[in-house]
Design a protein around this motif. Structure first.
Motif, PDB file in Angstrom:
ATOM      1  N   ASP A 164      -0.721  -3.507   4.182  1.00  0.00           N
ATOM      2  CA  ASP A 164       0.307  -4.289   3.497  1.00  0.00           C
ATOM      3  C   ASP A 164      -0.026  -4.354   2.003  1.00  0.00           C
ATOM      4  O   ASP A 164      -0.790  -5.218   1.559  1.00  0.00           O
ATOM      5  CB  ASP A 164       0.374  -5.690   4.108  1.00  0.00           C
ATOM      6  CG  ASP A 164       1.470  -6.548   3.523  1.00  0.00           C
ATOM      7  OD1 ASP A 164       2.181  -6.096   2.596  1.00  0.00           O
ATOM      8  OD2 ASP A 164       1.623  -7.688   3.999  1.00  0.00           O
ATOM      9  N   THR A 165       0.544  -3.429   1.231  1.00  0.00           N
ATOM     10  CA  THR A 165       0.228  -3.343  -0.205  1.00  0.00           C
ATOM     11  C   THR A 165       0.666  -4.596  -0.958  1.00  0.00           C
ATOM     12  O   THR A 165      -0.011  -5.014  -1.897  1.00  0.00           O
ATOM     13  CB  THR A 165       0.879  -2.101  -0.842  1.00  0.00           C
ATOM     14  OG1 THR A 165       2.282  -2.142  -0.592  1.00  0.00           O
ATOM     15  CG2 THR A 165       0.288  -0.823  -0.291  1.00  0.00           C
ATOM     16  N   GLY A 166       1.760  -5.203  -0.552  1.00  0.00           N
ATOM     17  CA  GLY A 166       2.228  -6.418  -1.224  1.00  0.00           C
ATOM     18  C   GLY A 166       1.243  -7.565  -1.096  1.00  0.00           C
ATOM     19  O   GLY A 166       0.953  -8.260  -2.076  1.00  0.00           O
ATOM     20  N   SER A 167       0.705  -7.766   0.101  1.00  0.00           N
ATOM     21  CA  SER A 167      -0.282  -8.834   0.320  1.00  0.00           C
ATOM     22  C   SER A 167      -1.573  -8.563  -0.439  1.00  0.00           C
ATOM     23  O   SER A 167      -2.177  -9.484  -0.990  1.00  0.00           O
ATOM     24  CB  SER A 167      -0.598  -8.978   1.809  1.00  0.00           C
ATOM     25  OG  SER A 167       0.534  -9.406   2.512  1.00  0.00           O
ATOM     26  N   ILE A 168      -1.989  -7.306  -0.460  1.00  0.00           N
ATOM     27  CA  ILE A 168      -3.215  -6.950  -1.177  1.00  0.00           C
ATOM     28  C   ILE A 168      -3.028  -7.186  -2.672  1.00  0.00           C
ATOM     29  O   ILE A 168      -3.890  -7.781  -3.327  1.00  0.00           O
ATOM     30  CB  ILE A 168      -3.615  -5.490  -0.887  1.00  0.00           C
ATOM     31  CG1 ILE A 168      -4.021  -5.346   0.585  1.00  0.00           C
ATOM     32  CG2 ILE A 168      -4.752  -5.042  -1.802  1.00  0.00           C
ATOM     33  CD1 ILE A 168      -4.240  -3.916   1.041  1.00  0.00           C
ATOM     34  N   ALA A 169      -1.907  -6.740  -3.228  1.00  0.00           N
ATOM     35  CA  ALA A 169      -1.640  -6.931  -4.663  1.00  0.00           C
ATOM     36  C   ALA A 169      -1.585  -8.415  -5.012  1.00  0.00           C
ATOM     37  O   ALA A 169      -2.163  -8.846  -6.024  1.00  0.00           O
ATOM     38  CB  ALA A 169      -0.324  -6.252  -5.042  1.00  0.00           C
ATOM     39  N   GLU A 170      -0.911  -9.197  -4.193  1.00  0.00           N
ATOM     40  CA  GLU A 170      -0.800 -10.631  -4.450  1.00  0.00           C
ATOM     41  C   GLU A 170      -2.163 -11.310  -4.400  1.00  0.00           C
ATOM     42  O   GLU A 170      -2.481 -12.158  -5.242  1.00  0.00           O
ATOM     43  CB  GLU A 170       0.145 -11.262  -3.425  1.00  0.00           C
ATOM     44  CG  GLU A 170       0.533 -12.678  -3.758  1.00  0.00           C
ATOM     45  CD  GLU A 170       1.609 -13.208  -2.824  1.00  0.00           C
ATOM     46  OE1 GLU A 170       1.601 -14.424  -2.593  1.00  0.00           O
ATOM     47  OE2 GLU A 170       2.442 -12.425  -2.333  1.00  0.00           O
ATOM     48  N   ALA A 171      -3.002 -10.933  -3.429  1.00  0.00           N
ATOM     49  CA  ALA A 171      -4.334 -11.526  -3.313  1.00  0.00           C
ATOM     50  C   ALA A 171      -5.199 -11.190  -4.524  1.00  0.00           C
ATOM     51  O   ALA A 171      -5.915 -12.057  -5.039  1.00  0.00           O
ATOM     52  CB  ALA A 171      -5.011 -11.053  -2.028  1.00  0.00           C
ATOM     53  N   ILE A 172      -5.137  -9.959  -5.004  1.00  0.00           N
ATOM     54  CA  ILE A 172      -5.911  -9.580  -6.190  1.00  0.00           C
ATOM     55  C   ILE A 172      -5.428 -10.375  -7.402  1.00  0.00           C
ATOM     56  O   ILE A 172      -6.222 -10.912  -8.166  1.00  0.00           O
ATOM     57  CB  ILE A 172      -5.827  -8.064  -6.452  1.00  0.00           C
ATOM     58  CG1 ILE A 172      -6.568  -7.297  -5.348  1.00  0.00           C
ATOM     59  CG2 ILE A 172      -6.409  -7.703  -7.828  1.00  0.00           C
ATOM     60  CD1 ILE A 172      -6.344  -5.796  -5.374  1.00  0.00           C
ATOM     61  N   ALA A 173      -4.111 -10.458  -7.568  1.00  0.00           N
ATOM     62  CA  ALA A 173      -3.540 -11.166  -8.724  1.00  0.00           C
ATOM     63  C   ALA A 173      -3.822 -12.667  -8.684  1.00  0.00           C
ATOM     64  O   ALA A 173      -3.820 -13.315  -9.724  1.00  0.00           O
ATOM     65  CB  ALA A 173      -2.038 -10.924  -8.789  1.00  0.00           C
ATOM     66  N   GLN A 174      -4.073 -13.199  -7.498  1.00  0.00           N
ATOM     67  CA  GLN A 174      -4.376 -14.629  -7.374  1.00  0.00           C
ATOM     68  C   GLN A 174      -5.868 -14.905  -7.265  1.00  0.00           C
ATOM     69  O   GLN A 174      -6.285 -16.042  -7.126  1.00  0.00           O
ATOM     70  CB  GLN A 174      -3.634 -15.210  -6.171  1.00  0.00           C
ATOM     71  CG  GLN A 174      -2.140 -15.212  -6.363  1.00  0.00           C
ATOM     72  CD  GLN A 174      -1.384 -15.706  -5.138  1.00  0.00           C
ATOM     73  OE1 GLN A 174      -1.960 -15.951  -4.090  1.00  0.00           O
ATOM     74  NE2 GLN A 174      -0.095 -15.861  -5.289  1.00  0.00           N
ATOM     75  N   GLY A 175      -6.674 -13.831  -7.293  1.00  0.00           N
ATOM     76  CA  GLY A 175      -8.120 -13.999  -7.243  1.00  0.00           C
ATOM     77  C   GLY A 175      -8.646 -14.337  -5.862  1.00  0.00           C
ATOM     78  O   GLY A 175      -9.738 -14.872  -5.728  1.00  0.00           O
ATOM     79  N   SER A 176      -7.876 -14.027  -4.810  1.00  0.00           N
ATOM     80  CA  SER A 176      -8.295 -14.384  -3.454  1.00  0.00           C
ATOM     81  C   SER A 176      -8.469 -13.162  -2.545  1.00  0.00           C
ATOM     82  O   SER A 176      -8.429 -13.297  -1.329  1.00  0.00           O
ATOM     83  CB  SER A 176      -7.273 -15.342  -2.833  1.00  0.00           C
ATOM     84  OG  SER A 176      -6.005 -14.716  -2.735  1.00  0.00           O
ATOM     85  N   PHE A 177      -8.666 -11.988  -3.128  1.00  0.00           N
ATOM     86  CA  PHE A 177      -8.793 -10.771  -2.321  1.00  0.00           C
ATOM     87  C   PHE A 177     -10.064 -10.801  -1.483  1.00  0.00           C
ATOM     88  O   PHE A 177     -11.116 -11.232  -1.936  1.00  0.00           O
ATOM     89  CB  PHE A 177      -8.813  -9.529  -3.210  1.00  0.00           C
ATOM     90  CG  PHE A 177      -9.033  -8.259  -2.441  1.00  0.00           C
ATOM     91  CD1 PHE A 177      -7.998  -7.677  -1.742  1.00  0.00           C
ATOM     92  CD2 PHE A 177     -10.299  -7.680  -2.388  1.00  0.00           C
ATOM     93  CE1 PHE A 177      -8.198  -6.519  -1.009  1.00  0.00           C
ATOM     94  CE2 PHE A 177     -10.502  -6.522  -1.657  1.00  0.00           C
ATOM     95  CZ  PHE A 177      -9.448  -5.947  -0.967  1.00  0.00           C
ATOM     96  N   SER A 178      -9.948 -10.328  -0.238  1.00  0.00           N
ATOM     97  CA  SER A 178     -11.116 -10.139   0.620  1.00  0.00           C
ATOM     98  C   SER A 178     -10.916  -8.849   1.403  1.00  0.00           C
ATOM     99  O   SER A 178      -9.778  -8.380   1.582  1.00  0.00           O
ATOM    100  CB  SER A 178     -11.311 -11.317   1.570  1.00  0.00           C
ATOM    101  OG  SER A 178     -10.349 -11.270   2.607  1.00  0.00           O
ATOM    102  N   ALA A 179     -12.002  -8.297   1.900  1.00  0.00           N
ATOM    103  CA  ALA A 179     -11.943  -7.040   2.637  1.00  0.00           C
ATOM    104  C   ALA A 179     -11.134  -7.168   3.931  1.00  0.00           C
ATOM    105  O   ALA A 179     -10.709  -6.174   4.494  1.00  0.00           O
ATOM    106  CB  ALA A 179     -13.358  -6.552   2.939  1.00  0.00           C
ATOM    107  N   GLU A 180     -10.900  -8.390   4.386  1.00  0.00           N
ATOM    108  CA  GLU A 180     -10.087  -8.618   5.589  1.00  0.00           C
ATOM    109  C   GLU A 180      -8.683  -8.040   5.420  1.00  0.00           C
ATOM    110  O   GLU A 180      -8.035  -7.676   6.388  1.00  0.00           O
ATOM    111  CB  GLU A 180      -9.986 -10.116   5.897  1.00  0.00           C
ATOM    112  CG  GLU A 180     -11.304 -10.730   6.320  1.00  0.00           C
ATOM    113  CD  GLU A 180     -11.774 -10.197   7.652  1.00  0.00           C
ATOM    114  OE1 GLU A 180     -10.958 -10.102   8.590  1.00  0.00           O
ATOM    115  OE2 GLU A 180     -12.973  -9.886   7.762  1.00  0.00           O
TER     116      GLU A 180
END
Length: 185
Positions: A164-180
């Protein structure tokens, strides 16, 4: 006549450590706050990019963000060279995408970490492109994100196109990205 008390070694050590951490904190704050206008302060560079052997066999549209932060598009025919020069901000993460006419997913890279446009690089560049053009989250976080590690991890995955590229992009932009988030849908 004024007399001064002798200060203990413990007090001197405490003041030295406190001074060090104060200076360290100030420097760290200056570095991190400087990341917000990171791309604006850097000169542009002409950078040579190459298409991977699979990608070079077809015509398509090249999309990138130039040194003045403008979205650029250029059609490349199959007969054109498999390498080209682009005006990019020096040392600032820039997505470069190539949408082949027959390809389902783009090839790409994130400059300055890669300059060869590949399928894995296309996945990573698509994520950065979504962040920069989507208006969600903090672009400064994308500028400070570890794109090289992200690319190296993505390269190990079997099917990037199921993520899910949208969820990954949003998590990175919000500083909450994880390998999950690298788990398939």
């Amino acid at each position: 006549m004024k007399t001064f008390r002798k200060t203990s070694a413990g007090k001197i050590f405490f003041l030295t450590v406190f001074s060090f951490f104060t200076v360290f904190s100030a420097c760290l704050t200056a570095i991190l706050s400087g990341c917000s206008d990171f791309a604006d302060r850097l000169p542009s560079a002409k950078t040579k990019f190459t298409l991977s052997p699979e990608t070079a066999k077809e015509s398509g549209t090249l999309i990138w963000i130039d040194s003045e932060n403008r979205l650029q598009e250029h059609f490349i025919s199959r007969d054109e060279a498999d390498s080209f020069l682009l005006d990019t901000p020096a040392d600032s993460p820039v997505p470069v995408l190539f949408y082949g006419l027959r390809s389902e997913h783009p090839a790409g890279c994130i400059f300055p970490y890669q300059t060869e446009l590949t399928e894995t690089g296309g996945f990573c560049a698509r994520i950065l492109y979504l962040i920069l053009t989507g208006g969600k989250g903090d672009i400064r976080l994308a500028n400070c994100f570890n794109w090289q590690k992200f690319h190296d991890t993505a390269k190990k995955l079997a099917n990037l196109n199921r993520l899910d590229t949208g969820s990954i992009a949003e998590a990175i932009a919000q500083g909450s990205f994880s390998a999950e988030l690298f788990k398939e849908n």
